[in-house]
Every structure is written in C-alpha cells, then in structure tokens.
Design a protein around this motif. Structure first.
Motif, short mmCIF file in Angstrom:
data_model
loop_
_atom_site.label_atom_id
_atom_site.label_comp_id
_atom_site.label_asym_id
_atom_site.label_seq_id
_atom_site.Cartn_x
_atom_site.Cartn_y
_atom_site.Cartn_z
N SER A 14 60.42 125.75 -18.39
CA SER A 14 59.99 124.47 -17.83
C SER A 14 61.07 123.91 -16.91
O SER A 14 62.25 124.24 -17.05
CB SER A 14 59.66 123.47 -18.94
OG SER A 14 60.80 123.18 -19.69
N GLU A 44 50.68 132.14 -16.93
CA GLU A 44 50.03 130.83 -16.82
C GLU A 44 50.99 129.83 -16.20
O GLU A 44 52.20 129.88 -16.43
CB GLU A 44 49.63 130.37 -18.22
CG GLU A 44 48.83 129.11 -18.27
CD GLU A 44 48.36 128.77 -19.69
OE1 GLU A 44 49.05 129.14 -20.66
OE2 GLU A 44 47.31 128.16 -19.80
N THR A 45 50.45 128.93 -15.41
CA THR A 45 51.24 127.86 -14.81
C THR A 45 50.57 126.53 -15.13
O THR A 45 49.36 126.39 -14.98
CB THR A 45 51.32 128.02 -13.28
OG1 THR A 45 51.82 129.32 -12.98
CG2 THR A 45 52.22 126.98 -12.66
N ARG A 46 51.36 125.58 -15.60
CA ARG A 46 50.85 124.25 -15.94
C ARG A 46 51.81 123.21 -15.38
O ARG A 46 52.92 123.52 -15.00
CB ARG A 46 50.78 124.07 -17.47
CG ARG A 46 49.80 124.94 -18.17
CD ARG A 46 49.88 124.76 -19.68
NE ARG A 46 51.18 125.15 -20.22
CZ ARG A 46 51.56 126.41 -20.44
NH1 ARG A 46 50.78 127.39 -20.12
NH2 ARG A 46 52.74 126.67 -20.96
N HIS A 48 52.73 118.62 -15.47
CA HIS A 48 52.49 117.27 -15.98
C HIS A 48 52.43 116.34 -14.77
O HIS A 48 53.25 116.43 -13.87
CB HIS A 48 53.63 116.85 -16.92
CG HIS A 48 53.42 115.51 -17.53
ND1 HIS A 48 52.52 115.29 -18.54
CD2 HIS A 48 53.99 114.32 -17.26
CE1 HIS A 48 52.55 114.01 -18.87
NE2 HIS A 48 53.44 113.40 -18.10
N TYR A 57 56.96 121.06 -14.39
CA TYR A 57 56.30 122.36 -14.28
C TYR A 57 56.58 123.17 -15.54
O TYR A 57 57.69 123.12 -16.07
CB TYR A 57 56.84 123.14 -13.08
CG TYR A 57 56.67 122.41 -11.78
CD1 TYR A 57 55.54 122.61 -11.00
CD2 TYR A 57 57.64 121.52 -11.33
CE1 TYR A 57 55.37 121.93 -9.79
CE2 TYR A 57 57.48 120.85 -10.13
CZ TYR A 57 56.35 121.06 -9.37
OH TYR A 57 56.19 120.38 -8.19
#
Length: 71
Positions: A14, A44-46, A48, A57
């Motif tokens: 992160s 996977e990419t997430r 906030h 990220y």
C-alpha cells in the motif's frame, strides 16, 4: 542447465503516493526475508477515495522466488 523451482507468495502493498510505490514497497519488504525474488504479477488494484480524490493505493501481487537447490 539447472532446473528452477519457484515458490509463490501473495502480498499486499500500500502507498498514499501511487500504485508503483505500493508494488515497490511490497517487493522491497519481501526481499528482506525472501531470498532470490525473481518476478511479480499484479492480481488486484484497489484504492481509497475521500472527497472525490484518491488518497491511498493498495495492490495485491503474487511474488515468485527461486528455491535453493537440494543439499
């Protein structure tokens, strides 16, 4: 030519800065405890979001490293 056998681990990195920094951080940390890290794959990419802006990220990666040869 020697045979290569790899072990795969899944990590989550992160960063408040970028996806690339999240990946670099995960690889750097893994390299302190895993010997012979050879490759990674982004799974996977997430992120906030606050007030319409990306604030963090998070990237899940698979990391492959070479196992030591038998003694």
């Amino acid at each position: 030519m020697s045979d290569h056998v790899y072990k795969i681990v899944e990590l989550v990195g992160s960063s408040p800065t970028s996806i690339e920094d999240a990946i670099q951080g995960a690889i750097a940390r893994a390299s302190t405890t895993l010997d012979k890290v050879r490759w990674f794959e982004v799974i996977e990419t997430r992120g906030h979001v606050e007030d319409g802006k990306v604030t963090h990220y998070q990237v899940t990666i698979r990391v492959g490293f070479t196992l030591n040869p038998p003694a």
